[in-house]
Scaffold this motif. Structure first.
Motif, PDB file in Angstrom:
ATOM      1  N   GLY A 147       0.801  -1.204   0.000  1.00 46.57           N
ATOM      2  CA  GLY A 147       0.000   0.000   0.000  1.00 46.57           C
ATOM      3  C   GLY A 147       0.837   1.258   0.000  1.00 46.57           C
ATOM      4  N   PHE A 148       0.166   2.389   0.192  1.00 45.56           N
ATOM      5  CA  PHE A 148       0.820   3.690   0.176  1.00 45.56           C
ATOM      6  C   PHE A 148       1.285   4.071   1.586  1.00 45.56           C
ATOM      7  N   TYR A 149       2.515   4.561   1.659  1.00 46.48           N
ATOM      8  CA  TYR A 149       3.109   4.977   2.925  1.00 46.48           C
ATOM      9  C   TYR A 149       3.713   6.367   2.763  1.00 46.48           C
ATOM     10  N   ASP A 150       3.487   7.190   3.758  1.00 42.00           N
ATOM     11  CA  ASP A 150       4.003   8.558   3.768  1.00 42.00           C
ATOM     12  C   ASP A 150       5.465   8.521   4.209  1.00 42.00           C
ATOM     13  N   LEU A 151       6.368   8.861   3.296  1.00 41.90           N
ATOM     14  CA  LEU A 151       7.798   8.858   3.596  1.00 41.90           C
ATOM     15  C   LEU A 151       8.168  10.193   4.234  1.00 41.90           C
ATOM     16  N   ILE A 152       8.381  10.202   5.557  1.00 42.76           N
ATOM     17  CA  ILE A 152       8.655  11.461   6.244  1.00 42.76           C
ATOM     18  C   ILE A 152      10.144  11.690   6.474  1.00 42.76           C
ATOM     19  N   HIS A 153      10.942  10.630   6.350  1.00 47.42           N
ATOM     20  CA  HIS A 153      12.404  10.796   6.439  1.00 47.42           C
ATOM     21  C   HIS A 153      13.058   9.831   5.473  1.00 47.42           C
ATOM     22  N   ASP A 154      13.897  10.370   4.595  1.00 45.72           N
ATOM     23  CA  ASP A 154      14.547   9.568   3.564  1.00 45.72           C
ATOM     24  C   ASP A 154      16.056   9.732   3.696  1.00 45.72           C
ATOM     25  N   GLY A 155      16.660   8.925   4.547  1.00 47.62           N
ATOM     26  CA  GLY A 155      18.105   8.972   4.768  1.00 47.62           C
ATOM     27  C   GLY A 155      18.655   7.560   4.836  1.00 47.62           C
ATOM     28  N   LYS A 156      19.681   7.369   5.650  1.00 49.22           N
ATOM     29  CA  LYS A 156      20.194   6.006   5.846  1.00 49.22           C
ATOM     30  C   LYS A 156      19.098   5.120   6.419  1.00 49.22           C
ATOM     31  N   LYS A 158      14.891   5.016   6.707  1.00 49.94           N
ATOM     32  CA  LYS A 158      13.691   5.604   6.115  1.00 49.94           C
ATOM     33  C   LYS A 158      12.538   5.404   7.099  1.00 49.94           C
ATOM     34  N   ILE A 159      11.788   6.469   7.324  1.00 51.25           N
ATOM     35  CA  ILE A 159      10.669   6.404   8.252  1.00 51.25           C
ATOM     36  C   ILE A 159       9.378   6.607   7.467  1.00 51.25           C
ATOM     37  N   TYR A 160       8.472   5.652   7.624  1.00 47.74           N
ATOM     38  CA  TYR A 160       7.200   5.676   6.908  1.00 47.74           C
ATOM     39  C   TYR A 160       6.035   5.790   7.890  1.00 47.74           C
ATOM     40  N   VAL A 161       5.008   6.480   7.432  1.00 46.19           N
ATOM     41  CA  VAL A 161       3.776   6.577   8.210  1.00 46.19           C
ATOM     42  C   VAL A 161       2.645   5.976   7.382  1.00 46.19           C
ATOM     43  N   ARG A 162       1.951   5.053   7.988  1.00 41.75           N
ATOM     44  CA  ARG A 162       0.769   4.477   7.344  1.00 41.75           C
ATOM     45  C   ARG A 162      -0.448   5.208   7.896  1.00 41.75           C
ATOM     46  N   ARG A 163      -1.095   5.981   7.050  1.00 40.84           N
ATOM     47  CA  ARG A 163      -2.236   6.787   7.472  1.00 40.84           C
ATOM     48  C   ARG A 163      -3.510   6.116   6.941  1.00 40.84           C
ATOM     49  N   THR A 164      -4.323   5.636   7.846  1.00 38.66           N
ATOM     50  CA  THR A 164      -5.516   4.904   7.453  1.00 38.66           C
ATOM     51  C   THR A 164      -6.731   5.411   8.238  1.00 38.66           C
ATOM     52  N   LYS A 165      -7.889   4.925   7.841  1.00 37.61           N
ATOM     53  CA  LYS A 165      -9.121   5.172   8.592  1.00 37.61           C
ATOM     54  C   LYS A 165      -9.925   3.881   8.634  1.00 37.61           C
TER      55      LYS A 165
END
Length: 245
Positions: A147-156, A158-165
């Motif tokens: 699915g789709f994940y919000d990439l909030i940090h792209d470095g060594k 990677k931090i993703y946020v899964r925003r759902t309802k």
């Protein structure tokens, strides 16, 4: 093929042959943004509604018994965004992101909403957020689902946020009403492995060698991890990478 489309394709061929061979080979892919921009603007302008972007299924609004918005940021109007679809980059596309169904929505004309084929969308950019589609081969061993994940940090890291309802319902006076409840989950990718982030302690466990420095930074910035998780994680991951470079 109609005459208008034939003429359009001829114009595209002429445009491409005017470019040197190295440039022409790179224009259809997104690994050379400066080269892509010129050709893709031409492509979008020439093909318009006949573009490969407009090939998703029709999307219908929710019935009136459903209250609230299913969309990212509760937006019920289209915003201009960017989509990378089948390795082509499309600029200035009207977009909405339905996070209940995890579907990216666009529109033809004023009323014809349609959902893009998710697996063909590698990235989209909407309201200062960068979403990536993550493919998962084996969901039985992965902590994340496709699915789709919000990439909030792209470095060594990677931090993703899964925003759902999720959808819930209430019953009052024999009338059933449905409504959406937001849910946010966090994940970190390190060494091509995804892990779940459950809170401050969980997050700092990935950066044990600099844990005191990171906790000190949070205190100095007066950021509460529990109340501002996105901001805290981006700050700490960036700071950690600056300390270890």
């Amino acid at each position: 093929m109609n005459k208008a489309l034939s003429a359009t394709l001829v114009l595209i061929c002429i445009h491409l042959t005017c470019l040197d061979s190295n440039f022409a080979q790179s224009t259809s892919k997104t690994n050379n943004p400066s080269a892509d921009y010129s050709t893709e603007l031409f492509f979008n302008s020439a093909i318009k509604q006949q573009s490969r972007l407009y090939n998703g299924a029709a999307f219908y609004d929710y019935p009136t018994v459903v209250e609230g918005s299913a969309n990212f940021q509760d937006l019920n109007t289209f915003s201009t965004g960017t989509v990378v679809y089948q390795d082509f980059r499309f600029e200035n596309v009207p977009l909405m992101y339905d996070i209940y169904q995890d579907k990216l929505i666009s529109v033809l004309g004023k009323y014809n909403k349609y959902s893009l084929v998710s697996e063909k969308v590698s990235d989209f950019y909407l309201n200062d957020h960068h979403f990536k589609y993550i493919k998962v081969i084996d969901t039985t061993i992965s902590v994340i689902r496709p699915g789709f994940y919000d990439l909030i940090h792209d470095g060594k890291s990677k931090i993703y946020v899964r925003r759902t309802k999720n959808m819930q319902f209430s019953l009052q006076n024999k009338v059933v009403t449905y409504y959406f409840v937001p849910k946010t989950s966090y994940y970190i990718e390190r060494d091509q492995k995804y892990s779940t982030i459950n809170g401050e302690k969980s997050f700092l466990s990935f950066f044990k060698d600099k844990k005191p420095e990171l906790k000190k930074l949070l205190k100095e910035k007066k950021i509460k991890f529990r109340k501002q998780p996105d901001e805290a994680m981006v700050l700490l991951a960036s700071y950690y990478e600056s300390l270890t470079n």
